[in-house]
Write a protein that holds these residues in place. Structure first.
Motif, PDB file in Angstrom:
ATOM      1  N   ALA A 134      25.543 -24.324  19.635  1.00  0.00           N
ATOM      2  CA  ALA A 134      25.675 -25.430  20.587  1.00  0.00           C
ATOM      3  C   ALA A 134      26.725 -26.420  20.093  1.00  0.00           C
ATOM      4  CB  ALA A 134      24.331 -26.109  20.750  1.00  0.00           C
ATOM      5  N   GLU A 135      26.779 -26.605  18.771  1.00  0.00           N
ATOM      6  CA  GLU A 135      27.723 -27.586  18.229  1.00  0.00           C
ATOM      7  C   GLU A 135      29.170 -27.143  18.444  1.00  0.00           C
ATOM      8  OE1 GLU A 135      25.498 -25.861  16.627  1.00  0.00           O
ATOM      9  OE2 GLU A 135      26.281 -24.988  14.783  1.00  0.00           O
TER      10      GLU A 135
ATOM     11  N   ARG B 141      25.692 -20.549  26.674  1.00  0.00           N
ATOM     12  CA  ARG B 141      25.581 -22.010  26.576  1.00  0.00           C
ATOM     13  C   ARG B 141      26.694 -22.674  27.358  1.00  0.00           C
ATOM     14  NH1 ARG B 141      24.091 -20.940  21.200  1.00  0.00           N
ATOM     15  NH2 ARG B 141      21.941 -21.587  20.826  1.00  0.00           N
TER      16      ARG B 141
ATOM     17  N   LEU C 172      29.961 -27.710  22.201  1.00  0.00           N
ATOM     18  CA  LEU C 172      30.066 -29.150  22.468  1.00  0.00           C
ATOM     19  C   LEU C 172      31.338 -29.731  21.849  1.00  0.00           C
ATOM     20  CD1 LEU C 172      28.809 -31.700  23.652  1.00  0.00           C
ATOM     21  CD2 LEU C 172      27.523 -31.999  21.532  1.00  0.00           C
TER      22      LEU C 172
ATOM     23  N   GLN D  31      30.972 -40.946  30.359  1.00  0.00           N
ATOM     24  CA  GLN D  31      29.712 -41.641  30.096  1.00  0.00           C
ATOM     25  C   GLN D  31      28.611 -40.778  29.475  1.00  0.00           C
ATOM     26  OE1 GLN D  31      31.275 -41.644  33.054  1.00  0.00           O
ATOM     27  NE2 GLN D  31      31.776 -43.752  33.548  1.00  0.00           N
ATOM     28  N   GLU D  32      28.721 -39.440  29.621  1.00  0.00           N
ATOM     29  CA  GLU D  32      27.583 -38.606  29.227  1.00  0.00           C
ATOM     30  C   GLU D  32      28.047 -37.304  28.625  1.00  0.00           C
ATOM     31  OE1 GLU D  32      23.980 -38.377  31.972  1.00  0.00           O
ATOM     32  OE2 GLU D  32      25.646 -38.761  33.319  1.00  0.00           O
ATOM     33  N   GLU D  33      27.140 -36.649  27.888  1.00  0.00           N
ATOM     34  CA  GLU D  33      27.433 -35.293  27.430  1.00  0.00           C
ATOM     35  C   GLU D  33      26.155 -34.459  27.455  1.00  0.00           C
ATOM     36  OE1 GLU D  33      29.280 -36.058  23.680  1.00  0.00           O
ATOM     37  OE2 GLU D  33      27.371 -36.215  22.637  1.00  0.00           O
ATOM     38  N   ILE D  34      26.350 -33.180  27.737  1.00  0.00           N
ATOM     39  CA  ILE D  34      25.225 -32.253  27.836  1.00  0.00           C
ATOM     40  C   ILE D  34      25.621 -30.980  27.120  1.00  0.00           C
ATOM     41  CG2 ILE D  34      23.871 -30.795  29.424  1.00  0.00           C
ATOM     42  CD1 ILE D  34      24.488 -32.933  31.592  1.00  0.00           C
ATOM     43  N   VAL D  35      24.720 -30.426  26.331  1.00  0.00           N
ATOM     44  CA  VAL D  35      24.916 -29.058  25.851  1.00  0.00           C
ATOM     45  C   VAL D  35      23.570 -28.365  25.986  1.00  0.00           C
ATOM     46  CG1 VAL D  35      24.577 -29.674  23.414  1.00  0.00           C
ATOM     47  CG2 VAL D  35      25.732 -27.555  24.008  1.00  0.00           C
ATOM     48  N   THR D  36      23.567 -27.259  26.679  1.00  0.00           N
ATOM     49  CA  THR D  36      22.296 -26.604  26.955  1.00  0.00           C
ATOM     50  C   THR D  36      22.523 -25.134  27.267  1.00  0.00           C
ATOM     51  OG1 THR D  36      20.234 -26.849  28.208  1.00  0.00           O
ATOM     52  CG2 THR D  36      22.281 -27.110  29.442  1.00  0.00           C
ATOM     53  N   ASP D  37      21.433 -24.394  27.419  1.00  0.00           N
ATOM     54  CA  ASP D  37      21.565 -22.990  27.807  1.00  0.00           C
ATOM     55  C   ASP D  37      22.015 -22.911  29.259  1.00  0.00           C
ATOM     56  OD1 ASP D  37      20.520 -22.547  25.334  1.00  0.00           O
ATOM     57  OD2 ASP D  37      19.009 -21.114  25.992  1.00  0.00           O
TER      58      ASP D  37
ATOM     59  N   GLU E 254      19.505 -18.616  32.705  1.00  0.00           N
ATOM     60  CA  GLU E 254      19.428 -17.254  32.176  1.00  0.00           C
ATOM     61  C   GLU E 254      18.928 -16.277  33.221  1.00  0.00           C
ATOM     62  OE1 GLU E 254      17.343 -16.844  28.444  1.00  0.00           O
ATOM     63  OE2 GLU E 254      17.971 -18.847  27.882  1.00  0.00           O
TER      64      GLU E 254
ATOM     65  N   ARG F  53      34.197 -31.689  23.819  1.00  0.00           N
ATOM     66  CA  ARG F  53      34.584 -33.061  23.428  1.00  0.00           C
ATOM     67  C   ARG F  53      36.092 -33.152  23.184  1.00  0.00           C
ATOM     68  NH1 ARG F  53      29.791 -34.178  19.073  1.00  0.00           N
ATOM     69  NH2 ARG F  53      28.242 -35.080  20.476  1.00  0.00           N
TER      70      ARG F  53
ATOM     71  N   THR G  73      31.594 -36.066  29.958  1.00  0.00           N
ATOM     72  CA  THR G  73      32.311 -37.007  30.821  1.00  0.00           C
ATOM     73  C   THR G  73      32.531 -38.289  30.023  1.00  0.00           C
ATOM     74  OG1 THR G  73      30.348 -38.088  31.719  1.00  0.00           O
ATOM     75  CG2 THR G  73      31.072 -36.084  32.832  1.00  0.00           C
TER      76      THR G  73
END
Lengths: 426, 455
Positions: free
Chosen positions: B116-117, B31, B120, B38-44, B47, B124, B36
């Protein structure tokens, strides 16, 4: 098996009506690969893949999150989708909507000649051409692939396209001197194989006479278009322009461009730069993006003025501008002078070891792998070694573009650019 | 874990031709989180899940690469491959000693248990530290990436499994003053526990200091300089300057000048360069390579003499050179080449203070951005973010940025006259073979002093 996985994923996602959105993408890819050392084959490969990717969006009030993954046929689909939902729900981004469904215009991206290409025969042809050119073959690598993409989204978008791609890496040499040639096209006929080999054989002839260029704090330098769009470390010389014209930079308040304003105060040629996602057989062309947006051709710098942000669906909504989709083939308008005139008195850099460009500041730097020092009468003397450094935004204040153009798969435009004040380190 | 017996049956199918066969299963999952202002992403992470069936016919390797680990699908692919290949007289591959082993990077927290948490939350935290690191910060980014790479290699004698846990995090500060914007990128990466890539307030204070010092800077005047440099300089010289030269597939192709220098002097006698996939924590590390060769360190340059090349099986066989554990591929979709792992300058007897004290008029380089090799011409280019002016053995506080370094590798390595022993570290990165075939990699070492062209 992927067909079933794709259908099962769509079916399950359709039932999850509380999702903000979803997109299911299946890519089937088949590629032949040939690796040769000198005149012999070293490795031959066939690569087959059929993969399903899923993106899900989860919204909560005025926030939305996105998570994506490659689905595994070996794991339970329901739990994979649940994991995606959970990851998407963690994010707190301002809400936006998936693009409204549109009918994509067909874009010509598939050449059956690449699918049929016999790479062993192609390699034999290269051996003969290299031999005729009077140089030696160090190695050759060929990748001939066909990909079919299908996309279905929660908005009702459904589309598919098929593309081909031929990628080549050739290394020619004589004695201590070599040339690395890398090309990638969607159409076999776009590859100028004979011309490439003979042109580079001529450069190899010149290399033993090459000297270091004379160091200068400010000197006229011409950069070949080879590294305008794709470089070893990213997007090439034009990347600062696409970075500052792009939605992400505007949204993050990093863009230096203002709509309707000149990008620099130019006393030379003012550039006109466009993105064309529908360019026929462009390697950067695409009929729709991963979320189902049908992109549009856009001239984002016109006669030196910034005209429009290039943005996908998300950034277009954040910035309240028209969605154009991401960049396609970059098309740079040619200048008026002949390149043979522009070269006079300048160092012409044919190739860098690797051009390093900082998209934010525009600073660029590269070691000269091969170049020519032209005198005022147009006589050329080969040079190599030493570095060229400058800043693209400063350099664009005094630049000239030739009228001769090239097509390089992801770029169409002038063969080179002349900058008047660039630093050469010896 | 995969059924070794079934994979061995696939090898048997391949070897019924009379050639050498092997099966390699590759996987990668994990993961990433990116935050940033303005934005946040958490993803795989992107693969990988695929297999490579290799069959050597005596002269040429034939490979079928498929996106499956299923033994039934591999058996079918093996039959299809065998039908196309005829074994010819030629070279014979030794499958190595009988061996069945499993390896895994030691970690405190299993990456499978990192949700993921967790990723993230870490990103953060780093973003918050970046945001509050100083008054000139107007934008920032932080990312955390945790991945697990799995490999299973089976031939007629070997059955090997490995799980390598790689973690990397970065912070990026955008500082602004008087209309000028500069950014500074800093990263940590290793094979090991995710706690090793956490950023502290003190870390960010240093990053901020560097970022702010870049405002208003320019590159140095072009010319030949006496230079010092941290592990960012020595690591890039080890990697780009000599490591790529030592990859023996480049020698097979007549693309490396080092071919003619085996056993000969290529650097001053203070220079010792090692490639070590077993270095604890090295981001480029692994337990065995894509040809099933067990990882061990390789001394490339010893006391200035070029000792050993870095080999993949195919090139070592054709050049009659020893096989080293350096066969790596970008993914199952690509061929294996001779590649570096963690490549570094070994420590010497000086100190960083000695090196700076010995420079009358020069620049101390730190924080590389990019580098590029030229094995045929022995040229090099490296771009650094930070060049610290040194006058009369002292840092003046003046910063040059960016700084481009070029030169002829034997000149730069030949003029190394001081090597520190007190600041060893390695940096995580990604290495290409030329302009493609990217693999995780690290380089580093210690501070050194030499001469080079800057501009």
């Amino acid at each position: 098996m992927s067909r079933e996985l794709q259908q099962a994923a769509i079916s399950q996602l359709k039932k999850q009506s509380d999702l903000h959105g979803w997109a299911v993408r299946r890519i089937q890819h088949k590629e032949q690969q040939f690796y040769g050392v000198a005149e012999k084959a070293d490795t031959q490969r066939q690569v087959l893949s059929d993969e399903v990717f899923v993106d899900v969006w989860v919204s909560q009030g005025q926030h939305v999150g996105l998570a994506g993954k490659l689905l595994s046929p070996e794991h339970d689909l329901e739990s994979q989708l649940a994991e995606l939902r959970a990851a998407a729900a963690l994010q707190r981004n301002p809400i936006y909507e998936l693009p409204k469904p549109a009918q994509p215009e067909p874009v010509k991206l598939f050449d059956p000649a690449i699918e049929r290409l016999d790479l062993e025969q192609q390699a034999t042809k290269v051996v003969q051409l290299v031999d005729s050119a009077g140089v030696e073959l160090s190695s050759q690598e060929w990748f001939a692939g066909v990909a079919e993409t299908e996309l279905v989204t929660s908005t009702g978008f459904s589309g598919s396209h098929k593309n081909s791609r031929l990628t080549m890496e050739l290394v020619l040499y004589r004695g201590e001197h070599e040339r690395l040639l890398e090309k990638s096209y969607r159409r076999l006929d776009d590859l100028p194989l004979e011309e490439l080999i003979s042109h580079n054989a001529k450069i190899i002839d010149d290399l033993p006479k090459a000297k270091k260029p004379q160091a200068a704090k400010a000197a006229p330098v011409i950069l070949s278009s080879e590294e305008f769009v794709s470089g070893a470390f990213g997007g090439g010389l034009l990347e600062p322009l696409t970075f500052h014209a792009g939605g992400p930079a505007a949204y993050q308040q990093l863009s230096r461009f203002k709509t309707g304003q000149p990008i620099v105060e130019a006393k030379g040629d003012r550039i006109t730069l466009s993105s064309d996602p529908s360019y026929v057989f462009g390697t950067a062309s695409y009929p729709f993006d991963n979320w189902g947006l049908v992109p549009k051709p856009v001239t984002f710098i016109n006669d030196g003025q910034f005209t429009q942000t290039v943005a996908d669906a998300k950034y277009a909504q954040y910035l309240e501008v028209e969605p154009t989709g991401g960049y396609g083939v970059l098309v740079l308008a040619p200048g008026k002078m002949a390149e043979s005139e522009l070269v006079k008195g300048a160092v012409y850099v044919e190739t860098f070891s690797a051009l390093d460009v900082d998209p934010l500041t525009g600073d660029f730097f590269g070691e000269i792998r091969v170049g020519y020092q032209y005198d005022q009468h147009g006589q050329a003397h080969p040079v190599r070694g030493g570095g060229v450094s400058g800043n693209l935004f400063d350099a664009l204040k005094d630049c000239r573009l030739p009228k001769e153009t090239v097509f390089q798969g992801n770029y169409q435009g002038p063969k080179s650019v002349r900058f008047e004040d660039v630093t050469i380190s010896g | 874990m995969h059924d070794t017996d079934k994979l061995r049956q696939v090898v048997e199918t391949l070897e019924k031709t009379g050639g050498y066969g092997s099966v390699l299963l590759r996987g990668k999952q994990g993961r990433r989180a990116h935050v940033t202002k303005q934005e946040e992403i958490v993803t795989d992470i992107p693969e990988e899940r695929g297999a490579v069936l290799s069959l050597f016919d005596g002269q040429v390797f034939h490979e079928a690469a498929v996106d499956s680990h299923d033994a039934g699908e591999l058996a079918k692919a093996a039959k299809d491959l065998v039908a196309k290949v005829k074994v010819r007289p030629g070279l014979v591959i030794d499958p190595g000693p009988a061996m069945a082993k499993s390896f895994e990077t030691k970690v405190k927290t299993e990456p499978d248990r990192l949700g993921a948490e967790d990723i993230l939350a870490m990103a953060r935290d780093h973003a918050e530290l970046a945001k509050t690191s100083g008054p000139l910060v107007f934008n920032h980014a932080a990312a955390v990436n945790s991945s697990t790479e799995t490999m299973t290699f089976v031939n007629r004698n070997k059955a090997l499994n490995q799980k390598v846990h790689r973690v990397v995090s970065f912070v990026q500060l955008f500082v602004q003053q008087d209309g000028e914007t500069r950014d500074f990128f800093d990263s940590k990466g290793l094979t090991g526990d995710i706690s090793g890539v956490a950023w502290s307030k003190a870390d960010l204070a240093k990053s901020y200091e560097t970022a702010a010092s870049l405002l208003g800077t320019k590159p140095p005047a072009p010319g030949l300089y006496t230079i010092g440099g941290s592990s960012h300089l020595s690591g890039l010289l080890a990697h780009e300057g000599f490591g790529h030269n030592a990859e023996i597939d480049m020698m097979l192709k007549n693309r490396s000048k080092a071919k003619d220098y085996l056993g000969k002097r290529v650097a001053s006698d203070l220079v010792n360069i090692v490639d070590d996939p077993t270095l604890v924590g090295g981001y480029g590390g692994y337990f065995f390579d894509d040809d099933g060769t067990i990882a061990t360190p390789t001394t490339i340059v010893q006391d200035g003499i070029f000792k050993t090349g870095l080999a993949n099986l195919s090139s070592a066989l054709q050049l009659d050179q020893p096989v080293t554990a350096n066969s790596r591929r970008e993914s199952y979709k690509r061929k294996a080449y001779a590649r570096m792992s963690t490549t570094f300058f070994k420590p010497g007897d000086s100190t960083v203070a000695d090196i700076i004290g010995a420079i009358d008029d020069g620049i101390y380089l730190d924080r590389f951005q990019t580098g590029m090799e030229d094995p045929k011409g022995w040229g090099i280019q490296i771009k650094f973010t930070v060049g610290r002016e040194v006058k009369n053995g002292k840092l003046t506080g003046k910063i040059y940025s960016p700084v481009g370094l070029t030169g002829y590798v034997p000149d730069i390595l030949g003029k190394v006259d001081m090597v520190a022993g007190d600041d060893f570290q390695t940096e995580a990165g990604t290495c290409g073979k030329g302009h493609k075939e990217f693999v995780p990699n690290s380089s580093g070492g210690v501070s050194i002093k030499t001469e080079a062209y800057l501009g």
